[in-house]
Write a protein that holds these residues in place. Structure first.
Motif, PDB file in Angstrom:
ATOM      1  N   LYS A   3       0.676  -1.424   0.123  1.00 48.47           N
ATOM      2  CA  LYS A   3       0.587   0.328  -0.428  1.00 48.47           C
ATOM      3  C   LYS A   3       0.992   0.956  -0.101  1.00 48.47           C
ATOM      4  CE  LYS A   3      -3.881  -1.927   2.425  1.00 48.47           C
ATOM      5  NZ  LYS A   3      -5.152  -1.513   3.356  1.00 48.47           N
ATOM      6  N   LYS A   4       0.533   2.246  -1.239  1.00 47.37           N
ATOM      7  CA  LYS A   4       1.362   3.064  -0.516  1.00 47.37           C
ATOM      8  C   LYS A   4       0.834   4.830   0.682  1.00 47.37           C
ATOM      9  CE  LYS A   4       1.593   7.570  -4.359  1.00 47.37           C
ATOM     10  NZ  LYS A   4       0.942   8.484  -4.447  1.00 47.37           N
ATOM     11  N   ILE A   5       1.945   4.774   1.147  1.00 42.61           N
ATOM     12  CA  ILE A   5       2.271   5.487   2.130  1.00 42.61           C
ATOM     13  C   ILE A   5       1.445   6.449   1.785  1.00 42.61           C
ATOM     14  CG2 ILE A   5       3.293   6.014   4.299  1.00 42.61           C
ATOM     15  CD1 ILE A   5       5.403   4.263   3.904  1.00 42.61           C
ATOM     16  N   ASP A   6       0.500   7.566   2.835  1.00 43.70           N
ATOM     17  CA  ASP A   6       0.100   8.494   2.789  1.00 43.70           C
ATOM     18  C   ASP A   6       1.154   9.710   3.396  1.00 43.70           C
ATOM     19  OD1 ASP A   6      -1.449  11.232   2.551  1.00 43.70           O
ATOM     20  OD2 ASP A   6      -3.925  10.362   2.209  1.00 43.70           O
ATOM     21  N   THR A   7       2.053  10.296   3.074  1.00 43.24           N
ATOM     22  CA  THR A   7       2.578  11.401   4.103  1.00 43.24           C
ATOM     23  C   THR A   7       1.906  12.361   4.603  1.00 43.24           C
ATOM     24  OG1 THR A   7       3.850  12.246   2.020  1.00 43.24           O
ATOM     25  CG2 THR A   7       4.897  10.602   2.559  1.00 43.24           C
ATOM     26  N   SER A   8       0.810  12.828   3.518  1.00 43.25           N
ATOM     27  CA  SER A   8       0.169  13.879   4.983  1.00 43.25           C
ATOM     28  C   SER A   8      -0.471  13.338   6.163  1.00 43.25           C
ATOM     29  CB  SER A   8      -1.005  14.347   3.544  1.00 43.25           C
ATOM     30  OG  SER A   8      -2.226  13.640   3.485  1.00 43.25           O
ATOM     31  N   LYS A   9      -0.847  11.843   5.853  1.00 42.27           N
ATOM     32  CA  LYS A   9      -1.678  11.341   6.783  1.00 42.27           C
ATOM     33  C   LYS A   9      -0.338  11.236   8.120  1.00 42.27           C
ATOM     34  CE  LYS A   9      -5.456   9.549   5.146  1.00 42.27           C
ATOM     35  NZ  LYS A   9      -5.847   7.372   4.776  1.00 42.27           N
ATOM     36  N   ILE A  10       0.943  10.725   7.959  1.00 42.29           N
ATOM     37  CA  ILE A  10       1.673  10.449   8.534  1.00 42.29           C
ATOM     38  C   ILE A  10       2.557  11.985   9.488  1.00 42.29           C
ATOM     39  CG2 ILE A  10       4.384   9.665   9.109  1.00 42.29           C
ATOM     40  CD1 ILE A  10       2.059   7.348   8.532  1.00 42.29           C
ATOM     41  N   GLU A  11       2.237  12.467   8.234  1.00 43.21           N
ATOM     42  CA  GLU A  11       2.825  13.988   9.297  1.00 43.21           C
ATOM     43  C   GLU A  11       1.584  14.389  10.326  1.00 43.21           C
ATOM     44  OE1 GLU A  11       4.903  17.677  10.721  1.00 43.21           O
ATOM     45  OE2 GLU A  11       5.732  15.449   9.326  1.00 43.21           O
ATOM     46  N   ILE A  13       0.050  12.956  12.096  1.00 43.00           N
ATOM     47  CA  ILE A  13      -0.249  11.791  12.892  1.00 43.00           C
ATOM     48  C   ILE A  13       0.940  12.734  13.765  1.00 43.00           C
ATOM     49  CG2 ILE A  13       0.749  10.046  13.783  1.00 43.00           C
ATOM     50  CD1 ILE A  13      -0.830   8.588  11.780  1.00 43.00           C
ATOM     51  N   ARG A  14       1.823  13.018  13.195  1.00 47.06           N
ATOM     52  CA  ARG A  14       2.900  13.378  14.366  1.00 47.06           C
ATOM     53  C   ARG A  14       2.945  14.723  15.091  1.00 47.06           C
ATOM     54  NH1 ARG A  14       8.007  10.603  13.178  1.00 47.06           N
ATOM     55  NH2 ARG A  14       9.243  12.673  13.155  1.00 47.06           N
ATOM     56  N   GLN A  15       2.008  15.648  14.242  1.00 41.93           N
ATOM     57  CA  GLN A  15       1.989  16.883  14.620  1.00 41.93           C
ATOM     58  C   GLN A  15       0.836  17.095  16.317  1.00 41.93           C
ATOM     59  OE1 GLN A  15       3.592  20.176  14.165  1.00 41.93           O
ATOM     60  NE2 GLN A  15       1.823  21.029  15.450  1.00 41.93           N
ATOM     61  N   ALA A  16       0.289  16.414  15.793  1.00 42.38           N
ATOM     62  CA  ALA A  16      -1.074  15.902  16.182  1.00 42.38           C
ATOM     63  C   ALA A  16       0.140  14.785  18.143  1.00 42.38           C
ATOM     64  CB  ALA A  16      -2.618  14.562  15.851  1.00 42.38           C
ATOM     65  N   SER A  17       0.473  14.456  17.534  1.00 43.87           N
ATOM     66  CA  SER A  17       0.899  13.435  18.634  1.00 43.87           C
ATOM     67  C   SER A  17       2.048  14.674  19.412  1.00 43.87           C
ATOM     68  CB  SER A  17       2.022  12.361  18.412  1.00 43.87           C
ATOM     69  OG  SER A  17       1.630  11.614  17.324  1.00 43.87           O
ATOM     70  N   VAL A  18       2.202  15.339  18.890  1.00 43.60           N
ATOM     71  CA  VAL A  18       3.339  16.646  19.924  1.00 43.60           C
ATOM     72  C   VAL A  18       2.297  17.680  20.522  1.00 43.60           C
ATOM     73  CG1 VAL A  18       4.160  18.551  19.191  1.00 43.60           C
ATOM     74  CG2 VAL A  18       5.046  16.589  17.426  1.00 43.60           C
ATOM     75  N   ARG A  47      -0.542   0.813  11.914  1.00 42.17           N
ATOM     76  CA  ARG A  47      -0.163   0.650  10.578  1.00 42.17           C
ATOM     77  C   ARG A  47       1.736   1.083  10.999  1.00 42.17           C
ATOM     78  NH1 ARG A  47      -3.609   1.207   6.252  1.00 42.17           N
ATOM     79  NH2 ARG A  47      -5.215   0.896   7.994  1.00 42.17           N
ATOM     80  N   HIS A  48       1.701   1.939  10.868  1.00 42.12           N
ATOM     81  CA  HIS A  48       2.775   3.050  11.138  1.00 42.12           C
ATOM     82  C   HIS A  48       3.412   2.667  12.268  1.00 42.12           C
ATOM     83  CE1 HIS A  48       1.651   3.659   7.264  1.00 42.12           C
ATOM     84  NE2 HIS A  48       0.426   4.015   7.469  1.00 42.12           N
ATOM     85  N   TYR A  49       2.795   3.363  13.061  1.00 42.00           N
ATOM     86  CA  TYR A  49       3.480   3.009  14.418  1.00 42.00           C
ATOM     87  C   TYR A  49       2.893   1.881  15.771  1.00 42.00           C
ATOM     88  CZ  TYR A  49       5.254   7.433  13.588  1.00 42.00           C
ATOM     89  OH  TYR A  49       6.368   8.453  11.737  1.00 42.00           O
ATOM     90  N   SER A  51       3.131   0.731  18.616  1.00 42.93           N
ATOM     91  CA  SER A  51       2.477   1.531  20.131  1.00 42.93           C
ATOM     92  C   SER A  51       3.175   2.847  20.124  1.00 42.93           C
ATOM     93  CB  SER A  51       3.992   0.901  21.378  1.00 42.93           C
ATOM     94  OG  SER A  51       4.623   1.142  20.991  1.00 42.93           O
ATOM     95  N   LYS A  52       2.307   3.324  21.637  1.00 41.36           N
ATOM     96  CA  LYS A  52       2.714   4.827  21.664  1.00 41.36           C
ATOM     97  C   LYS A  52       3.747   5.502  21.732  1.00 41.36           C
ATOM     98  CE  LYS A  52       0.954   6.799  25.330  1.00 41.36           C
ATOM     99  NZ  LYS A  52       0.058   7.281  26.442  1.00 41.36           N
ATOM    100  N   VAL A  53       4.688   4.532  22.417  1.00 44.29           N
ATOM    101  CA  VAL A  53       5.743   4.005  22.447  1.00 44.29           C
ATOM    102  C   VAL A  53       6.941   4.717  21.492  1.00 44.29           C
ATOM    103  CG1 VAL A  53       8.140   2.761  24.119  1.00 44.29           C
ATOM    104  CG2 VAL A  53       5.649   3.476  25.324  1.00 44.29           C
ATOM    105  N   LYS A  54       6.879   3.669  20.662  1.00 40.22           N
ATOM    106  CA  LYS A  54       7.667   3.777  19.289  1.00 40.22           C
ATOM    107  C   LYS A  54       7.035   5.189  18.562  1.00 40.22           C
ATOM    108  CE  LYS A  54       9.839  -0.973  19.021  1.00 40.22           C
ATOM    109  NZ  LYS A  54      10.335  -0.681  19.577  1.00 40.22           N
ATOM    110  N   LEU A  55       6.304   5.162  18.799  1.00 45.50           N
ATOM    111  CA  LEU A  55       6.009   7.421  18.247  1.00 45.50           C
ATOM    112  C   LEU A  55       6.726   8.133  18.780  1.00 45.50           C
ATOM    113  CD1 LEU A  55       4.065   8.345  16.407  1.00 45.50           C
ATOM    114  CD2 LEU A  55       2.078   8.325  17.528  1.00 45.50           C
ATOM    115  N   VAL A  56       6.358   8.109  19.640  1.00 43.29           N
ATOM    116  CA  VAL A  56       7.148   9.137  21.256  1.00 43.29           C
ATOM    117  C   VAL A  56       8.606   8.790  20.640  1.00 43.29           C
ATOM    118  CG1 VAL A  56       7.754   9.566  22.682  1.00 43.29           C
ATOM    119  CG2 VAL A  56       5.561   9.208  22.379  1.00 43.29           C
TER     120      VAL A  56
END
Length: 194
Positions: A3-11, A13-18, A47-49, A51-56
Motif C-alpha cells: 500500500k502507498k503511504i500517505d505522507t500527509s496522514k503521517i505528518e 499523526i506526528r503533529q497531533a502527537s506533539v 500500521r505505521h507505529y 505503539s505509542k512508545v515507538k511513535l514518541v
C-alpha cells in the motif's frame, strides 16, 4: 502489492502527537486521541507505529537529529565555540517561536526517562561533543576539564530549561526580544564550559 503511504496522514499523526503530548503529557495521551486529532483511524496509526512508545521515540529521535545536524553545520562554519553555542541557542529559540508545542514536547521527552534515545544519535552526540572539546581546547575557549555532558548542558539543557521556565511561569511573556535572549543565554551557557 504494498500500500502507498500517505505522507500527509503521517505528518498529521506526528503533529497531533506533539500537540496532545504537550497538552496532556505522555501518560495522559492516548493513541485514540492522537488518531482522532490527526483525522485517521487508530488502526491506521498502528500500521505505521506499533505503539505509542515507538511513535514518541521516533519523534524524539527526529528532534534530536535536527539539533545535532544543526550543531554539525555550525561546527563546519565556525571555529569559535561562542558562535557555535550562539547558533544552536538561536536555532532552539527560533524553533520554539515557530512551534511552541514542539519545543514543549521536546522538553518533556528529554526529561522523561521512559523514552529511549537511538544509539546512533547517542553516538552522534558523543562525536559532536568530542569535536567541540577539541576545537575549544585548540583555541583556548573552554576549560581543560570540560566534558561532553558539559557541552550538552550548555548547548541544549540550559536553553531548553530557560524556555521551559518562560512557558511554565509566564516569565517575560510580553517582552520577548529573541536576539537579546539568545545573547543572554549564550553568555550563561558559555559560563558552563569556560
Amino acid at each position: 502489492m504494498a500500500k502507498k503511504i500517505d505522507t500527509s496522514k503521517i505528518e498529521r499523526i506526528r503533529q497531533a502527537s506533539v500537540e496532545i503530548i504537550s497538552e496532556c503529557g505522555i501518560t495522559g495521551s492516548s493513541v485514540a486521541a492522537i488518531a482522532q486529532r490527526a483525522g485517521v483511524s487508530a488502526g491506521y496509526l498502528y500500521r505505521h507505529y506499533p505503539s505509542k512508545v515507538k511513535l514518541v521515540n521516533d519523534l524524539l529521535n527526529d528532534a534530536l537529529n535536527s539539533i545535532t545536524e544543526r550543531i554539525d553545520a555550525l561546527i563546519g562554519e565556525n571555529d569559535r565555540i561562542d558562535r557555535i553555542v550562539s547558533g544552536i541557542i538561536g536555532f532552539i529559540f527560533e524553533s520554539a517561536s515557530l512551534n511552541p508545542y514542539r519545543l514543549k514536547f521536546q522538553i518533556m521527552l528529554l526529561n522523561d526517562f521512559s523514552t529511549e534515545i537511538d544509539p546512533a544519535i547517542r553516538e552522534q552526540i558523543r562525536q559532536i561533543g568530542e569535536t567541540l572539546i577539541r576545537k575549544g581546547h585548540e583555541n583556548g575557549s573552554v576549560r581543560k576539564n570540560v566534558s561532553i555532558e558539559d557541552f550538552y548542558i550548555a548547548l541544549v539543557g540550559i536553553p531548553m530549561q530557560y524556555l521551559a521556565a518562560r512557558y511554565k511561569f509566564g516569565f517575560g511573556a510580553n517582552d520577548w526580544d529573541i536576539a537579546a535572549e539568545i545573547e543572554k543565554i549564550t553568555r550563561i551557557s558559555m559560563c558552563a564550559i569556560k
